[in-house]
Write a protein that holds these residues in place. Structure first.
Motif, PDB file in Angstrom:
ATOM      1  N   VAL A 102       0.849  -1.188   0.000  1.00  0.00           N
ATOM      2  CA  VAL A 102       0.000   0.000   0.000  1.00  0.00           C
ATOM      3  C   VAL A 102       0.886   1.240   0.000  1.00  0.00           C
ATOM      4  CG1 VAL A 102      -1.716   1.285   1.331  1.00  0.00           C
ATOM      5  CG2 VAL A 102      -1.881  -1.198   1.154  1.00  0.00           C
ATOM      6  N   ARG A 103       0.518   2.239  -0.787  1.00  0.00           N
ATOM      7  CA  ARG A 103       1.364   3.429  -0.913  1.00  0.00           C
ATOM      8  C   ARG A 103       1.109   4.462   0.188  1.00  0.00           C
ATOM      9  NH1 ARG A 103      -0.219   4.918  -6.930  1.00  0.00           N
ATOM     10  NH2 ARG A 103      -2.215   4.339  -5.977  1.00  0.00           N
ATOM     11  N   SER A 104      -0.173   4.637   0.555  1.00  0.00           N
ATOM     12  CA  SER A 104      -0.495   5.629   1.585  1.00  0.00           C
ATOM     13  C   SER A 104      -1.831   5.286   2.216  1.00  0.00           C
ATOM     14  CB  SER A 104      -0.551   7.044   0.980  1.00  0.00           C
ATOM     15  OG  SER A 104      -1.668   7.171   0.146  1.00  0.00           O
ATOM     16  N   SER A 144      -4.420   6.878   2.037  1.00  0.00           N
ATOM     17  CA  SER A 144      -5.518   7.207   1.119  1.00  0.00           C
ATOM     18  C   SER A 144      -5.946   6.007   0.276  1.00  0.00           C
ATOM     19  CB  SER A 144      -5.125   8.370   0.206  1.00  0.00           C
ATOM     20  OG  SER A 144      -4.021   8.015  -0.600  1.00  0.00           O
ATOM     21  N   ASP A 145      -5.083   4.963   0.202  1.00  0.00           N
ATOM     22  CA  ASP A 145      -5.454   3.746  -0.526  1.00  0.00           C
ATOM     23  C   ASP A 145      -6.407   2.867   0.274  1.00  0.00           C
ATOM     24  OD1 ASP A 145      -3.790   4.538  -2.559  1.00  0.00           O
ATOM     25  OD2 ASP A 145      -2.111   3.278  -1.938  1.00  0.00           O
ATOM     26  N   CYS A 146      -6.559   3.174   1.554  1.00  0.00           N
ATOM     27  CA  CYS A 146      -7.353   2.335   2.466  1.00  0.00           C
ATOM     28  C   CYS A 146      -8.747   2.933   2.661  1.00  0.00           C
ATOM     29  CB  CYS A 146      -6.669   2.197   3.821  1.00  0.00           C
ATOM     30  SG  CYS A 146      -4.959   1.638   3.719  1.00  0.00           S
ATOM     31  N   GLU A 147      -9.744   2.068   2.718  1.00  0.00           N
ATOM     32  CA  GLU A 147     -11.110   2.470   3.027  1.00  0.00           C
ATOM     33  C   GLU A 147     -11.440   1.989   4.430  1.00  0.00           C
ATOM     34  OE1 GLU A 147     -13.702   0.956   0.031  1.00  0.00           O
ATOM     35  OE2 GLU A 147     -12.730   2.080  -1.595  1.00  0.00           O
ATOM     36  N   GLU A 157     -10.549  -1.899   4.180  1.00  0.00           N
ATOM     37  CA  GLU A 157     -10.459  -2.485   2.854  1.00  0.00           C
ATOM     38  C   GLU A 157      -9.460  -1.734   1.998  1.00  0.00           C
ATOM     39  OE1 GLU A 157     -14.235  -4.306   1.018  1.00  0.00           O
ATOM     40  OE2 GLU A 157     -15.000  -2.625   2.179  1.00  0.00           O
ATOM     41  N   VAL A 158      -8.634  -2.480   1.284  1.00  0.00           N
ATOM     42  CA  VAL A 158      -7.804  -1.943   0.221  1.00  0.00           C
ATOM     43  C   VAL A 158      -8.304  -2.634  -1.036  1.00  0.00           C
ATOM     44  CG1 VAL A 158      -5.482  -1.656  -0.692  1.00  0.00           C
ATOM     45  CG2 VAL A 158      -5.841  -1.682   1.791  1.00  0.00           C
ATOM     46  N   LYS A 160      -6.930  -5.854  -2.769  1.00  0.00           N
ATOM     47  CA  LYS A 160      -5.737  -6.373  -2.081  1.00  0.00           C
ATOM     48  C   LYS A 160      -6.036  -6.975  -0.714  1.00  0.00           C
ATOM     49  CE  LYS A 160      -2.213  -3.439  -4.265  1.00  0.00           C
ATOM     50  NZ  LYS A 160      -1.108  -2.487  -4.007  1.00  0.00           N
ATOM     51  N   TYR A 188      -0.435   5.490   8.248  1.00  0.00           N
ATOM     52  CA  TYR A 188       0.224   4.383   7.545  1.00  0.00           C
ATOM     53  C   TYR A 188       1.737   4.592   7.533  1.00  0.00           C
ATOM     54  CZ  TYR A 188       1.453   0.974   3.971  1.00  0.00           C
ATOM     55  OH  TYR A 188       2.018  -0.084   3.311  1.00  0.00           O
ATOM     56  N   LYS A 222       5.043   3.649   5.830  1.00  0.00           N
ATOM     57  CA  LYS A 222       5.543   3.067   4.587  1.00  0.00           C
ATOM     58  C   LYS A 222       6.737   2.145   4.823  1.00  0.00           C
ATOM     59  CE  LYS A 222       4.174   6.862   1.521  1.00  0.00           C
ATOM     60  NZ  LYS A 222       4.658   7.873   0.544  1.00  0.00           N
TER      61      LYS A 222
END
Length: 327
Positions: free
Chosen positions: A266-268, A270-273, A284-285, A288, A308, A310
């Motif tokens: 995952v990049r950040s 913001s990719d996660c719900e 949720e991603v 993924k 998150y 990195k």
């Protein structure tokens, strides 16, 4: 042998259907009213959500030992079996892992559960039928000893209803036609309804729409699956490794909950719900990862924050515990 209905043929049948209803309304108003009232009631019953009946607690022994909670529900959408010799219709969800164990939702006919309420033998049979279904469908081995939990369902009611109702296809009768259920088209059944009263019984007949593509040779079976949650793409998404911690204050009272989940790739954030209610949490991603947890204490959903890292690919979610745990 089985011909598919073309769009034009289907449209023609629909037009004939409405024409026959118009004729019935004009020539036999009483029959028309009975027909409309009956199917409005059936439609209302069909749309009602499943209702919790009891919660069974047992264990999954293989492939990995863990606690299992089986939510048994009643649902008007599920028909009663035609007789004691016919399979038991049911609608089932999927095995859902939570922080306290695995949860499985299953629904029987409300008529069946009414009888089981006063008949312990029948209640035991329904429980063991659910366990047999889980073992067959999910390739697991269960401990056949169980006890009835003091709660009517494990987890929140919204999740239970979503598991059984959220991704349902229309119910399908998975069985062959019998002499008692002749292959009558919808139009033929409407014609029968519009017959004169002296040529018919007082009760308006029930309409069945049988799909030929779903008719299969009958087999000896204890279970008839009316509809089950589909194996959609999200069902194949892995659950990430995670750790849920309850942080207490100096007096030992729960103060906040911290979830750490390994979301590599995952990049950040913001990719996660992130979705948080007072008693559950979902991360949720898309495409993924998917993680759904029932929380051990009630929380203030508006207080949720997420960060998150990195470097180690870890998402950290922090939520404050609600002051009033009785709500």
């Amino acid at each position: 042998m089985n011909s598919k209905v073309t769009p034009n043929e289907l449209l023609s049948q629909v037009n004939q259907f409405w024409s026959m209803l118009d004729d019935m309304a004009e020539n036999s108003p009483d029959s028309y009213q009975k027909f409309i009232q009956r199917h409005m009631k059936e439609g209302k019953d069909f749309m009602e959500p499943p209702e919790p009946f009891l919660c069974v607690q047992t264990k999954i022994l293989y492939p990995e030992e863990r606690m299992l909670f089986i939510n048994i529900c009643g649902w008007k959408k599920v028909p009663a079996p035609q007789s004691d010799l016919h399979p038991m219709p049911l609608i089932a969800g999927k095995l859902e892992d939570t922080s306290e164990g695995t949860v499985f939702d299953i629904a029987y006919s409300t008529e069946v559960l009414k009888r089981a309420e006063s008949d312990r033998v029948e209640q035991d049979q329904l429980i063991r039928l659910a366990m047999k279904y889980i073992e067959q469908q999910h390739k697991v081995t269960l401990c056949h000893s169980y006890h009835i939990a003091p709660i009517r369902q494990k987890g929140n009611l919204h999740t239970l209803r979503k598991n059984l109702q959220g991704k349902q296809e229309k119910p399908t009768k998975i069985k062959a036609k019998s002499e008692k259920a002749p292959d009558r088209s919808l139009l033929e059944q409407i014609k029968n309804i519009s017959m004169k009263e002296e040529e018919k019984e007082e009760v308006s007949p029930h309409i069945e729409i049988l799909e030929e593509s779903n008719l299969k040779p009958s087999k000896a079976s204890l279970i008839e699956v009316i509809s089950s949650t589909e194996l959609a793409e999200e069902d194949l998404i892995p659950t990430p490794h995670h750790e849920l911690s309850v942080i207490n204050n100096l007096s030992g009272t729960p103060q906040k909950i911290i979830l750490r989940a390994a979301l590599h790739g995952v990049r950040s954030v913001s990719d996660c719900e992130l979705s948080v209610s007072k008693d559950d949490l979902m991360v949720e991603v898309p495409g993924k990862y998917r993680l759904h947890l029932d929380l051990p204490v009630l929380v203030n959903e508006d207080s949720a924050t997420a960060t998150y890292n990195k470097v180690n690919g870890t998402l950290t979610v922090t939520v404050s515990v609600a002051e009033n745990q009785g709500v």
